[in-house]
Write a protein that holds these residues in place. Structure first.
Motif, short mmCIF file in Angstrom:
data_model
loop_
_atom_site.label_atom_id
_atom_site.label_comp_id
_atom_site.label_asym_id
_atom_site.label_seq_id
_atom_site.Cartn_x
_atom_site.Cartn_y
_atom_site.Cartn_z
N ASP A 130 0.33 5.34 -1.90
CA ASP A 130 1.33 6.32 -1.47
C ASP A 130 1.17 7.59 -2.29
O ASP A 130 1.09 7.54 -3.52
CB ASP A 130 2.75 5.78 -1.67
CG ASP A 130 3.21 4.92 -0.51
OD1 ASP A 130 3.07 5.36 0.64
OD2 ASP A 130 3.71 3.81 -0.76
N GLY A 131 1.08 8.74 -1.61
CA GLY A 131 1.07 10.02 -2.28
C GLY A 131 -0.25 10.46 -2.89
O GLY A 131 -0.34 11.56 -3.40
N SER A 132 -1.30 9.61 -2.85
CA SER A 132 -2.62 9.99 -3.38
C SER A 132 -3.65 9.88 -2.27
O SER A 132 -3.65 8.91 -1.51
CB SER A 132 -3.04 9.06 -4.53
OG SER A 132 -2.19 9.24 -5.63
N SER A 190 1.52 6.57 3.47
CA SER A 190 2.85 7.16 3.42
C SER A 190 3.80 6.14 4.05
O SER A 190 3.96 6.12 5.27
CB SER A 190 2.89 8.48 4.18
OG SER A 190 4.18 9.03 4.16
N GLY A 191 4.32 5.23 3.21
CA GLY A 191 5.09 4.11 3.74
C GLY A 191 4.15 3.20 4.52
O GLY A 191 3.12 2.79 4.01
N GLN A 192 4.46 2.93 5.78
CA GLN A 192 3.58 2.12 6.64
C GLN A 192 2.52 2.96 7.34
O GLN A 192 1.60 2.42 7.93
CB GLN A 192 4.42 1.36 7.68
CG GLN A 192 5.22 0.22 7.12
CD GLN A 192 4.32 -0.87 6.53
OE1 GLN A 192 3.37 -1.33 7.16
NE2 GLN A 192 4.61 -1.25 5.29
N ASP A 193 2.65 4.28 7.28
CA ASP A 193 1.71 5.17 7.96
C ASP A 193 0.48 5.46 7.10
O ASP A 193 0.54 5.36 5.87
CB ASP A 193 2.39 6.51 8.29
CG ASP A 193 3.47 6.37 9.34
OD1 ASP A 193 3.40 5.43 10.16
OD2 ASP A 193 4.39 7.21 9.34
N ILE A 194 -0.58 5.86 7.76
CA ILE A 194 -1.78 6.35 7.09
C ILE A 194 -2.00 7.78 7.55
O ILE A 194 -2.12 8.04 8.75
CB ILE A 194 -3.02 5.49 7.41
CG1 ILE A 194 -2.83 4.07 6.91
CG2 ILE A 194 -4.28 6.12 6.81
CD1 ILE A 194 -3.91 3.11 7.34
#
Length: 167
Positions: free
Chosen positions: A142-144, A39-43
């Motif tokens: 991202d998103g999956s 999610s962007g730079q986050d996991i």
């Protein structure tokens, strides 16, 4: 489980036998309990249990791996949090202590996208992880939700991962 000998290996072998269907009790596959999503730079981490499993997460550990075994001498501890009590957590962001957890080791920097990482999740104060998964950030989308399935890796929507049975 890297760097550990004795009983934990016997328990893991027992789990493998259960996964082969020799016993019909609800016993989750170690790698099927974790899903990861960028999610962007986050996991974002999603943790699934069998429907009758009421154990709580007590410890979460992230390693930078340099060999084949998780947590051995050549690996670097990147992040660790422990529960302050019984908390039911089904998702959290790596590097951010979930509500009800204390940080033992803060995540200093986002690992390189190609760095092999290992996530371990412990429940009910077990001395070995209930679930573990190795990955690199570049494997994530991202998103999956990235998930290890019996036939390899797969990407699922968040809803599909949450609906998927782990038993």
């Amino acid at each position: 489980v890297g760097g550990r000998i004795g009983t934990p290996m016997i328990v893991r072998l027992g789990s493998a036998l259960l996964m082969l269907g020799l016993v019909t009790a609800c016993e989750p596959d170690i790698t099927r309990q974790i899903g990861l999503m960028r999610s962007g730079q986050d996991i974002v981490v999603f943790f699934k249990r069998c429907s009758d499993d009421e154990t709580d997460i007590t410890r979460i550990v992230l390693w930078e791996m340099h060999g084949q075994r998780i947590g051995d001498r050549d690996d670097k501890l990147l992040w660790e949090v422990v529960s302050n009590g019984e908390m039911e957590v089904s998702s959290f962001t790596l590097g951010v202590a979930p509500s009800g957890f204390s940080t033992v080791r803060a995540l200093d920097a986002v690992p390189a996208s190609t760095q092999k990482l290992a996530l371990e999740i412990y429940t009910d104060n077990d001395s070995f992880p209930t679930a573990s998964m190795t990955f690199t950030r570049e494997q994530l989308r991202d998103g999956s939700v990235f998930h290890l399935a019996s036939k390899g890796t797969e990407f699922l929507t968040v809803d599909a991962f949450r609906a998927k049975s782990v038993c």
